[in-house]
Design a protein around this motif. Structure first.
Motif, PDB file in Angstrom:
ATOM      1  N   TYR A 412     -38.711 -36.806  -4.157  1.00  0.00           N
ATOM      2  CA  TYR A 412     -38.236 -36.801  -5.647  1.00  0.00           C
ATOM      3  C   TYR A 412     -39.892 -36.358  -6.269  1.00  0.00           C
ATOM      4  O   TYR A 412     -40.738 -36.308  -5.842  1.00  0.00           O
ATOM      5  CB  TYR A 412     -37.670 -38.007  -5.851  1.00  0.00           C
ATOM      6  N   ASN A 413     -39.564 -35.827  -7.369  1.00  0.00           N
ATOM      7  CA  ASN A 413     -40.698 -35.153  -8.286  1.00  0.00           C
ATOM      8  C   ASN A 413     -41.483 -34.462  -7.560  1.00  0.00           C
ATOM      9  O   ASN A 413     -42.608 -34.015  -7.839  1.00  0.00           O
ATOM     10  CB  ASN A 413     -41.483 -36.386  -8.796  1.00  0.00           C
ATOM     11  N   SER A 414     -40.895 -33.724  -6.449  1.00  0.00           N
ATOM     12  CA  SER A 414     -41.770 -32.702  -5.697  1.00  0.00           C
ATOM     13  C   SER A 414     -42.057 -31.686  -6.373  1.00  0.00           C
ATOM     14  O   SER A 414     -42.825 -30.722  -5.744  1.00  0.00           O
ATOM     15  CB  SER A 414     -40.790 -32.390  -4.474  1.00  0.00           C
ATOM     16  N   TYR A 415     -41.593 -31.366  -7.706  1.00  0.00           N
ATOM     17  CA  TYR A 415     -42.185 -30.378  -8.614  1.00  0.00           C
ATOM     18  C   TYR A 415     -43.488 -30.709  -9.039  1.00  0.00           C
ATOM     19  O   TYR A 415     -44.175 -29.764  -9.719  1.00  0.00           O
ATOM     20  CB  TYR A 415     -41.256 -29.955  -9.605  1.00  0.00           C
ATOM     21  N   GLN A 416     -44.003 -31.802  -9.189  1.00  0.00           N
ATOM     22  CA  GLN A 416     -45.024 -32.190  -9.724  1.00  0.00           C
ATOM     23  C   GLN A 416     -46.282 -31.696  -9.030  1.00  0.00           C
ATOM     24  O   GLN A 416     -46.465 -31.673  -7.903  1.00  0.00           O
ATOM     25  CB  GLN A 416     -45.183 -33.817 -10.248  1.00  0.00           C
ATOM     26  N   LYS A 417     -47.236 -31.390  -9.723  1.00  0.00           N
ATOM     27  CA  LYS A 417     -48.488 -30.745  -9.368  1.00  0.00           C
ATOM     28  C   LYS A 417     -49.032 -31.393  -7.875  1.00  0.00           C
ATOM     29  O   LYS A 417     -49.206 -30.947  -7.114  1.00  0.00           O
ATOM     30  CB  LYS A 417     -49.648 -30.269 -10.266  1.00  0.00           C
ATOM     31  N   GLN A 418     -49.372 -32.667  -8.348  1.00  0.00           N
ATOM     32  CA  GLN A 418     -50.147 -33.305  -7.379  1.00  0.00           C
ATOM     33  C   GLN A 418     -49.171 -33.569  -6.170  1.00  0.00           C
ATOM     34  O   GLN A 418     -49.631 -33.414  -4.955  1.00  0.00           O
ATOM     35  CB  GLN A 418     -50.557 -34.876  -7.879  1.00  0.00           C
ATOM     36  N   GLU A 453     -41.121 -24.841 -14.102  1.00  0.00           N
ATOM     37  CA  GLU A 453     -42.074 -25.374 -13.440  1.00  0.00           C
ATOM     38  C   GLU A 453     -41.370 -26.212 -12.011  1.00  0.00           C
ATOM     39  O   GLU A 453     -42.085 -25.807 -10.905  1.00  0.00           O
ATOM     40  CB  GLU A 453     -42.404 -27.134 -14.312  1.00  0.00           C
ATOM     41  N   TYR A 454     -40.033 -26.651 -12.326  1.00  0.00           N
ATOM     42  CA  TYR A 454     -39.298 -27.156 -10.970  1.00  0.00           C
ATOM     43  C   TYR A 454     -39.114 -25.554  -9.965  1.00  0.00           C
ATOM     44  O   TYR A 454     -39.265 -25.784  -8.856  1.00  0.00           O
ATOM     45  CB  TYR A 454     -38.091 -27.411 -11.417  1.00  0.00           C
ATOM     46  N   MET A 455     -38.615 -24.569 -10.711  1.00  0.00           N
ATOM     47  CA  MET A 455     -38.390 -23.359  -9.988  1.00  0.00           C
ATOM     48  C   MET A 455     -39.669 -22.778  -9.144  1.00  0.00           C
ATOM     49  O   MET A 455     -39.487 -22.461  -8.009  1.00  0.00           O
ATOM     50  CB  MET A 455     -37.726 -22.332 -10.699  1.00  0.00           C
ATOM     51  N   LEU A 456     -40.708 -22.897  -9.972  1.00  0.00           N
ATOM     52  CA  LEU A 456     -42.100 -22.363  -9.095  1.00  0.00           C
ATOM     53  C   LEU A 456     -42.183 -23.139  -7.807  1.00  0.00           C
ATOM     54  O   LEU A 456     -42.625 -22.787  -6.745  1.00  0.00           O
ATOM     55  CB  LEU A 456     -43.039 -22.441 -10.230  1.00  0.00           C
TER      56      LEU A 456
END
Ligand code: XIL
Length: 555
Positions: A412-418, A453-456
């Motif tokens: 989950y939240n795998s789109y977040q930068k860190q 952000e998610y798609m990138l």
């Protein structure tokens, strides 16, 4: 005293329609003083009308207990024992005595089926050595049982305290029970108890099953997306057992994920493992028969299944990580845990392949290994095996997975930068070893989130790991505004159009699973994050998903 009948009828109506009236069931005095012929005809008509009204009035359900007759219509709940006793502290010298309670929910049940679909007011007066007594309501809607508090009163043992509360019972409710309970287990005295309808009464002969929308003419997500990717939903046995849900899932999905039933805590058999720790030391005992219902449903309806999930910190029993499966002893060492991991993965793969060949299209081999605070989550897998537990899990999965079955990492939240950085860094060796085929983006998101952000991030995983992408657990929480459904629909539209565009640009997105069927069945029900309302009527989000496909035609 002689009353003109017209007044009696009017009075009755007032009684019947007055707010939360407890006296609506009283019989009228059937007397008249009118003597002239014309008046007699009028009287007859009015009497007839009065009879009808009376019948209607007497059908309004009401529970009124003061226990003076020495009886109760209440019945025992759980291990409680009920009797009507003399009680000097009681208003009328009599009380319902509830004793023998072994659990907080034990007490007195009042069947309230006839109140279905109406607002009720419940009143009660209690004394008890427990700190509080609660009146609650229980009912089933579409197979799910709901328990809610109607009101609670703080109690003391010497004198009675009364309380009241209102509750609107859904028209689709069945097996409706209003009941008296208390968190503590001491006896309860009740010297009055009533349940009455507020306002006009509507009679529902049976639970309004018809409240389910007719879903048979909905366009099909499965068919609409057939050239793009599979469409799935998370399911449970209770959902599949309900024909309305089952039909919708069959029409809309080409894939399902078992929401909970394939997780380690559903598969591992503690009793057997502990019965002979030496025998099961390296290969914990497993149970499988509970999978048949859901896997059989998928197979019989031409769907594939995403196997969810093998190696996870959550919904995995702690005893698995201890020597001899004894939580009071020592943690198992690396070698032992590697053996257990391998045997568990082997067990899952072998049983499913043997019993449902070709059904499982992909496995979430490792779930949620990234920590929210950065780095790897310090789970018991990490603690016992070490950093390379992910690589090992994929290695074993590859060893036992049949040809063509895809191996996924899921988070989950795998789109977040860190998280992107962390996930990529621990998955690169797995991808390089050729042991993974896909990245699962869980996608528990909300309309506040940036779609780009998610798609990138999604694209980056596909490119840098050289793997397929599954959107594995999509739900998009709505905000609290009045037009939340429309806003959510617009967000779904943007999200799906972008996803389809990426797919058409060659990003290998091969499956999208919605994490549940309808809003109230979602694990995040209060965010109303899915595409069907509780009655299975389609939300703007569903139409957005359907329309996104033609909107991106020609891209
Ligand atoms: C959730 C289920 O939906 C709930 O019913 C259960 O109580 C907890 O787990 N990430 C996952 C899923 O990989 O397995 C989780 O499912 C949601 C978050």
């Amino acid at each position: 005293m002689k009353k003109p009948i017209i007044t009696t009828v009017a009075l009755l109506l007032v009684l019947a329609l007055s707010s939360c009236s407890g006296s609506g069931t009283e019989s009228p005095a059937a007397e008249t003083t009118v003597t002239t012929t014309a008046a007699a005809a009028v009287t007859e008509a009015i009497t007839e009308e009065m009879k009808n009204e009376t019948e209607e009035v007497s059908e309004i359900p009401s529970i009124t207990e003061d226990f003076t007759g020495g009886e109760t219509v209440g019945v025992k709940r759980g291990s409680a024992v009920l009797s009507v006793v003399d009680d000097a502290a009681a208003r009328n010298g009599r009380a319902l005595f509830i004793e023998g309670r072994k659990e907080s929910w034990n007490g007195a049940d009042y069947k309230a089926e006839l109140f279905r679909g109406n607002e009720i007011e419940v009143k009660g007066s209690f004394r008890s050595a427990n700190k509080a007594v609660r009146v609650s309501i229980q009912f089933n809607v579409r197979g799910n049982t709901t328990y809610n508090m109607v009101f609670a009163v703080n109690t003391n043992d010497s004198s009675y305290t009364s309380g009241s509360g209102k509750y609107t019972i859904p028209a689709s409710a069945e097996r409706i029970i209003v009941y008296i309970e208390s968190d503590e287990l001491k006896d309860i005295y009740c010297d009055s108890f009533s349940v009455n309808v507020c306002g006009d009464y509507t009679y529902y002969e049976e639970a309004a099953e018809a409240l389910f929308a007719n879903t048979s003419d909905y366009p099909s997500l499965r068919d609409t997306y057939a050239d793009l990717f599979r469409i799935g939903m998370a399911v449970s046995p209770t959902v599949l057992a309900k024909p309305e849900y089952a039909e919708l899932i069959k029409a809309q999905c080409s894939s399902v994920t078992l929401e909970n039933n394939m997780k380690p805590d559903a598969m591992l058999d503690y009793g057997t493992s502990i019965s002979d720790p030496d025998k099961y030391q390296e290969a914990p005992a497993m149970k499988f028969s509970h999978l048949n219902y859901e896997l059989g449903f998928a197979r019989d309806n031409g769907m594939t299944v995403r196997g969810h999930t093998l190696v996870w910190h959550s919904q995995t029993p702690e005893w698995l990580f201890y020597k001899d499966y004894n939580k009071n002893g020592e943690l198992a060492d690396r070698e032992l845990m590697l053996k257990r991991m391998e045997n568990y993965i082997k067990g899952m793969m072998e049983w499913t392949t043997e019993n449902y060949p070709g059904l499982i299209s992909a496995w979430d081999v490792v779930n949620e290994a990234a920590a929210d605070e950065g780095g790897m989550r310090k789970s018991l897998w990490y603690q016992t095996i070490g950093e390379d537990y992910i690589q090992k899990a994929f290695e074993y999965a590859r060893k036992y997975a049949p040809e063509g079955v895809k191996l996924f990492y899921n988070d989950y939240n795998s789109y977040q930068k860190q998280k992107q950085e962390d996930i990529l860094s621990f998955l690169k060796p797995v991808a390089e070893a050729g042991n993974m085929d896909g990245m699962g983006m869980q996608s528990h998101i909300g309309t506040y989130m940036g779609v780009n952000e998610y798609m990138l991030a999604l694209k980056r995983y596909a490119e840098e790991l050289g793997v397929e992408i599954h959107v594995t657990e999509l739900d998009i929480g709505a905000d609290r505004s009045d037009d939340w459904e429309d806003k959510q629909g617009k967000y779904f539209s943007r999200f799906m159009k972008k996803l389809i565009s990426l797919r058409k640009d060659g990003v290998p997105i091969t499956s999208l699973t919605l994490w549940g069927v309808s809003d109230s069945l979602s694990w995040k029900a209060s965010d109303r994050p899915l595409v069907f309302r509780d009655d299975l009527s389609r939300k703007p989000a569903f139409d957005a998903m359907i329309n996104a496909v033609s909107a991106t035609d020609g891209e």
